[in-house]
Design a protein around this motif. Sequence first.
Motif, PDB file in Angstrom:
ATOM      1  N   ASN A 185     111.588 -44.878  11.469  1.00  0.00           N
ATOM      2  CA  ASN A 185     111.568 -44.407  12.864  1.00  0.00           C
ATOM      3  C   ASN A 185     111.569 -45.587  13.837  1.00  0.00           C
ATOM      4  O   ASN A 185     112.224 -45.540  14.885  1.00  0.00           O
ATOM      5  N   MET A 186     110.828 -46.635  13.499  1.00  0.00           N
ATOM      6  CA  MET A 186     110.825 -47.831  14.354  1.00  0.00           C
ATOM      7  C   MET A 186     112.219 -48.452  14.415  1.00  0.00           C
ATOM      8  O   MET A 186     112.683 -48.856  15.487  1.00  0.00           O
ATOM      9  N   LYS A 221     108.304 -43.933   6.494  1.00  0.00           N
ATOM     10  CA  LYS A 221     108.812 -43.104   7.598  1.00  0.00           C
ATOM     11  C   LYS A 221     108.619 -43.819   8.932  1.00  0.00           C
ATOM     12  O   LYS A 221     109.512 -43.813   9.786  1.00  0.00           O
ATOM     13  N   LEU A 222     107.461 -44.455   9.117  1.00  0.00           N
ATOM     14  CA  LEU A 222     107.205 -45.195  10.351  1.00  0.00           C
ATOM     15  C   LEU A 222     108.215 -46.329  10.516  1.00  0.00           C
ATOM     16  O   LEU A 222     108.795 -46.506  11.593  1.00  0.00           O
ATOM     17  N   VAL A 224     101.023 -48.201  17.816  1.00  0.00           N
ATOM     18  CA  VAL A 224     100.346 -48.312  16.519  1.00  0.00           C
ATOM     19  C   VAL A 224      99.837 -49.749  16.357  1.00  0.00           C
ATOM     20  O   VAL A 224     100.637 -50.687  16.311  1.00  0.00           O
ATOM     21  N   LEU A 259     111.048 -42.851  18.783  1.00  0.00           N
ATOM     22  CA  LEU A 259     109.685 -42.920  19.292  1.00  0.00           C
ATOM     23  C   LEU A 259     109.668 -43.447  20.724  1.00  0.00           C
ATOM     24  O   LEU A 259     110.580 -44.152  21.150  1.00  0.00           O
ATOM     25  N   LYS A 265     104.288 -42.474   4.353  1.00  0.00           N
ATOM     26  CA  LYS A 265     104.030 -42.472   5.794  1.00  0.00           C
ATOM     27  C   LYS A 265     104.465 -43.801   6.421  1.00  0.00           C
ATOM     28  O   LYS A 265     105.057 -43.836   7.493  1.00  0.00           O
ATOM     29  N   LEU A 266     104.187 -44.897   5.723  1.00  0.00           N
ATOM     30  CA  LEU A 266     104.599 -46.222   6.199  1.00  0.00           C
ATOM     31  C   LEU A 266     106.123 -46.325   6.208  1.00  0.00           C
ATOM     32  O   LEU A 266     106.710 -46.823   7.176  1.00  0.00           O
ATOM     33  N   ALA A 273     104.995 -52.658  15.849  1.00  0.00           N
ATOM     34  CA  ALA A 273     104.244 -51.400  15.874  1.00  0.00           C
ATOM     35  C   ALA A 273     103.441 -51.173  17.161  1.00  0.00           C
ATOM     36  O   ALA A 273     103.405 -50.044  17.663  1.00  0.00           O
TER      37      ALA A 273
END
Length: 161
Positions: A34-35, A30-31, A54, A4, A27-28, A49
């Motif tokens: 990715n983070m 995956k976030l 985010v 990201l 979704k959380l 975030a």
Amino acid sequence: MAILEIVKHPSEILEQECEQVVTFDKKLIKLLDNMYDTMLQADGVGLAAPQIGVAKQIAVVDVDDRHGRIDLINPVILESKGEQVGPEGCLSFPGLFGEVTRANYVKVRAQNRRGKVFTLEATGFLARALQHEIDHLHGVLFTEKVTRYYEEGEIEGEDKE
């Protein structure tokens, strides 16, 4: 996983109070993944975030110790004591490092990626990293706590939080 884009200062989101997470879903997860990948790619030890645009109370920390990767959702510092002074940097402030005073011990309550509440006690560098990332979730930047800035090259191999 996706790498990201890291938000750089002076983006407004970096100084906002973040919202609590109430939905724990794929979704959380995956976030968070990715983070974590983004943090590693950027050679950091923590990422919050808001640093990826985010405004949610989510952070990842990994100072390469016995704790390994720590996912923090809705974290709260329950207790802090002692004092440590040391260098800090931030992925949202590339190339900027300063001396910051933090508690040497913290006890943190947070939720994991599934919503389960846990507590974590930390000292030293991990305590510093946790405080740095939790500050991000409340719009507090390390630059507000710097007592002196380091000149380029003054510290070698310093990790960025």
